[in-house]
Enzyme design. Structure first.
Site, PDB file in Angstrom:
ATOM      1  N   CYS A 112      20.775   9.441   8.311  1.00  0.00           N
ATOM      2  CA  CYS A 112      20.054   9.182   9.560  1.00  0.00           C
ATOM      3  C   CYS A 112      19.404  10.486  10.030  1.00  0.00           C
ATOM      4  O   CYS A 112      18.579  11.049   9.324  1.00  0.00           O
ATOM      5  CB  CYS A 112      21.005   8.584  10.598  1.00  0.00           C
ATOM      6  SG  CYS A 112      20.228   8.110  12.153  1.00  0.00           S
ATOM      7  N   ASP A 160      15.879  -1.944   8.032  1.00  0.00           N
ATOM      8  CA  ASP A 160      16.037  -0.803   8.917  1.00  0.00           C
ATOM      9  C   ASP A 160      14.963  -0.845   9.998  1.00  0.00           C
ATOM     10  O   ASP A 160      13.780  -0.725   9.709  1.00  0.00           O
ATOM     11  CB  ASP A 160      15.928   0.497   8.109  1.00  0.00           C
ATOM     12  CG  ASP A 160      16.436   1.717   8.850  1.00  0.00           C
ATOM     13  OD1 ASP A 160      16.339   1.731  10.087  1.00  0.00           O
ATOM     14  OD2 ASP A 160      16.935   2.643   8.183  1.00  0.00           O
ATOM     15  N   HIS A 192      20.229  -0.174   8.559  1.00  0.00           N
ATOM     16  CA  HIS A 192      20.342   1.257   8.816  1.00  0.00           C
ATOM     17  C   HIS A 192      21.820   1.649   8.920  1.00  0.00           C
ATOM     18  O   HIS A 192      22.620   0.929   9.508  1.00  0.00           O
ATOM     19  CB  HIS A 192      19.620   1.618  10.114  1.00  0.00           C
ATOM     20  CG  HIS A 192      19.580   3.076  10.407  1.00  0.00           C
ATOM     21  ND1 HIS A 192      18.717   3.935   9.760  1.00  0.00           N
ATOM     22  CD2 HIS A 192      20.300   3.845  11.260  1.00  0.00           C
ATOM     23  CE1 HIS A 192      18.905   5.161  10.207  1.00  0.00           C
ATOM     24  NE2 HIS A 192      19.865   5.138  11.117  1.00  0.00           N
TER      25      HIS A 192
END
Length: 225
Positions: A112, A160, A192
């Site tokens: 991330c 995502d 995600h």
């Protein structure tokens, strides 16, 4: 398995979590998500150590940790990228100085926010010889792609909403236009943060296992003594 360490970072100090194998091995910088240097990130460093790597996870939030997405988002957006760059450079220098590190260059891997910083660190530090990006995104992190010297492995999630397929496609175009070697893998059904096994609402065991296998193979291929 690992231990807390303190290292120099451009005139100041930073902390991190260092995990090493029983013997020697290549060096890996493990870069946190927006939650901070939490036990999940430390466990990833431990997993790398189990696979024969020497892994260092720097604490970019300097002791702060988030327990909610709102708090995590505030920590991420308040992160000074110039200071994070110093911390990452210091972490790379510290890791390379460890006696058990056998690779002439180190790898970076992040998740991330950390994924964006993995590519950023690779573009800022020629000591990085391999870069892995797990669904990396941060609105204020802009890697200097022309300076990038390391090959890139990109791991993405098809569902995502943060790092969308359009964002991934644009990065693919930029790397290709600059002639930078890279390979991207997208898991169509994954969300995600699918690698984070502490978040059952998004964790995808099959995708995570495959991505881990690809990551290990990539680092073993690219990080040679």
């Amino acid at each position: 398995m690992g231990q807390r360490v303190t290292f120099k970072a451009n005139g100041r100090t930073a902390d991190g979590y260092l995990a090493g194998p029983k013997g020697n091995g290549p060096g890996i910088i493990v870069i946190q998500e927006w939650w901070g240097l939490v036990p999940h990130i430390e466990s990833i460093a431990d997993r790398f150590a189990d696979e024969g790597f020497c892994a260092l996870a720097p604490d970019l939030f300097h002791g702060e940790k988030a327990t909610s997405p709102d708090q995590a988002g505030k920590l991420m957006m308040s992160l000074r990228i110039d200071e994070a760059a110093k911390d990452l450079a210091g972490a790379i220098d510290y890791l390379q100085a460890q006696p058990g590190v056998t690779s002439s260059k180190v790898g970076t891997v992040g998740f991330c926010m950390g994924g964006a910083l993995s590519l950023f660190a690779a573009s800022q530090n020629p000591e990085v010889g391999a870069c892995v990006v797990f669904y990396g995104g941060h609105p204020n992190v802009r890697p200097d792609i022309p300076k990038l010297q390391a090959p890139v492995l990109g791991i993405w999630a098809g569902k995502d909403g943060f790092v969308t397929p359009e964002v991934v496609g644009e990065l693919d175009k930029q790397l290709s236009a600059a002639g930078k070697p890279h390979e991207f893998h997208t898991y169509p059904a994954a969300q995600h943060a699918f690698f984070n096994d502490t978040r059952p609402e998004v964790y995808d065991p099959a995708a995570a296992a495959d991505a881990w296998s690809k990551t290990l193979a990539f680092f073993r291929r690219e990080l040679k003594a």
